[in-house]
Scaffold this motif. Structure first.
Motif, PDB file in Angstrom:
ATOM      1  N   TRP A  10       0.858  -1.197   0.000  1.00  0.00           N
ATOM      2  CA  TRP A  10       0.000   0.000   0.000  1.00  0.00           C
ATOM      3  C   TRP A  10       0.885   1.235   0.000  1.00  0.00           C
ATOM      4  O   TRP A  10       1.958   1.263   0.621  1.00  0.00           O
ATOM      5  N   ASN A  67       0.659   5.875  -0.809  1.00  0.00           N
ATOM      6  CA  ASN A  67       0.069   7.074  -1.410  1.00  0.00           C
ATOM      7  C   ASN A  67       0.860   7.393  -2.666  1.00  0.00           C
ATOM      8  O   ASN A  67       2.089   7.282  -2.668  1.00  0.00           O
ATOM      9  N   TYR A  68       0.150   7.807  -3.720  1.00  0.00           N
ATOM     10  CA  TYR A  68       0.821   8.011  -5.011  1.00  0.00           C
ATOM     11  C   TYR A  68       0.488   9.386  -5.571  1.00  0.00           C
ATOM     12  O   TYR A  68      -0.664   9.819  -5.539  1.00  0.00           O
ATOM     13  N   PRO A  97      -3.007  13.301  -5.922  1.00  0.00           N
ATOM     14  CA  PRO A  97      -2.706  12.223  -4.974  1.00  0.00           C
ATOM     15  C   PRO A  97      -3.809  11.169  -4.934  1.00  0.00           C
ATOM     16  O   PRO A  97      -4.984  11.453  -5.194  1.00  0.00           O
ATOM     17  N   SER A  98      -3.418   9.952  -4.612  1.00  0.00           N
ATOM     18  CA  SER A  98      -4.383   8.867  -4.432  1.00  0.00           C
ATOM     19  C   SER A  98      -3.735   7.785  -3.584  1.00  0.00           C
ATOM     20  O   SER A  98      -2.513   7.702  -3.483  1.00  0.00           O
ATOM     21  N   SER A  99      -4.563   6.953  -2.970  1.00  0.00           N
ATOM     22  CA  SER A  99      -4.069   5.818  -2.189  1.00  0.00           C
ATOM     23  C   SER A  99      -4.233   4.551  -3.014  1.00  0.00           C
ATOM     24  O   SER A  99      -5.289   4.345  -3.627  1.00  0.00           O
ATOM     25  N   GLU A 146       5.006   6.897   1.816  1.00  0.00           N
ATOM     26  CA  GLU A 146       4.541   6.096   2.954  1.00  0.00           C
ATOM     27  C   GLU A 146       4.235   4.656   2.546  1.00  0.00           C
ATOM     28  O   GLU A 146       3.219   4.089   2.935  1.00  0.00           O
TER      29      GLU A 146
END
Length: 310
Positions: free
Chosen positions: A153, A155-156, A163-165, A202
């Motif tokens: 997993w 964050n991108y 941003p997105s998870s 992260e």
């Protein structure tokens, strides 16, 4: 891992006349007692590890056990080691260290000086100037996910800074133009995607395992997915950036048109990343065409100017 260390110790013993437990302990960052336990393990496995006391003593392996070193030529061994050392510098992997020792053991002692000279002629360093420790840590976590089929997993931040998870099943690591990428199945998008490691934030390894899907690696050259987005633009540029332009365009696509001026056909994609990349050359380059790209480039410049005037 212990098995990797055992293999590496075996390869060192096969590659040297004698060594000591202290030297091995320092190399593998373990205690001398651990090294002696490893040597006992090798003995139990039937490998003739021997020790000699005194001034010229040390740990060694019976000559009769050593491999025939004539399978690869010196040139072939050198090529293998240069490539392995380049990858090992970036990934810091114990398995790669073991592979390096295996290949080194194939070098005949009578040509060791010639081999050292050849190894010194080429060096591959894949580490970035800054931030390489963070990339190494991400690589370590992703490699764990790859080996254990565990979802990761993170964050991108995409190219548009959105941003997105993401929860991703990892399938392949790719090194392209000095940058690392991950190919994996994105659970949010229900499809295979490619992610740049420097855009991951992260990153965490989850406890969620997965069953591997059918995976077909993307082609990542100009004949693959890039081809549909790639175009050639006409640029004129100053001699001061010639080296960088040769890397981007290829020498055959560059023509000298003045004392210090050149023109070129430059590969380009119509997105913010490419416009920013073009502007990074500053006043040393000018887009000549096509007009559509020139217009968008001017809009991009105006938006930057506006940010400073507001």
């Amino acid at each position: 891992m212990k098995i990797d260390r055992l293999i590496a110790i075996l390869m060192i013993l096969m590659n040297t006349n004698k060594t000591t437990a202290v030297i091995l302990a320092e190399k593998f960052e373990v205690s001398v007692r651990t090294i002696y336990r490893d040597l006992d393990t090798l003995l139990v496995a039937g490998i003739p590890v021997m020790t000699a006391q005194g001034l010229n003593g040390g740990i060694y392996i019976d000559e009769a056990f050593k491999l025939d070193k004539q399978y690869f030529s010196l040139k072939e061994i050198t090529h293998l080691l240069v490539g392995l050392k380049g990858i090992e510098s970036a990934m810091d992997d114990h398995g790669l260290k073991a592979a390096l020792e295996k290949v080194k053991s194939l070098v005949p002692e009578e040509v060791s000086d010639e081999f050292n000279d050849a190894m010194g002629q080429v060096s591959i360093d894949l580490l970035s100037w800054i931030g390489h420790s963070e990339i190494k840590e991400k690589l370590k976590k992703i490699k764990y996910g790859l080996s254990k089929s565990v979802v990761i997993w993170f964050n991108y931040i995409n190219r548009r800074n959105k941003p997105s998870s993401r929860s991703v099943e990892p399938y392949r690591l790719l090194l392209k133009e000095s940058a690392w990428y991950l190919e994996g199945y994105c659970l949010e998008k229900s499809d295979f995607r490619m992610f740049k490691l420097s855009r991951m934030i992260e990153l965490k390894v989850t406890d969620q395992t997965f069953v591997k899907r059918e995976f077909i690696p993307q082609r990542n050259d100009v004949n693959g997915w890039v081809k549909n987005q790639m175009m050639l633009i006409d640029v004129e540029f100053d001699y001061s950036i010639l080296e960088r332009m040769v890397e981007r365009c290829g020498e055959k696509n560059i023509e000298k048109i003045g004392v210090t001026t050149y023109k070129a056909k430059m590969p380009f994609t119509d997105n913010a990343h490419s416009y920013n990349s073009l502007l990074s050359f500053g006043k040393n380059i000018r887009c000549v065409g096509p007009e559509k790209i020139r217009a968008k480039l001017l809009e991009h410049i105006e938006s930057i100017k506006k940010m400073y005037y507001d």
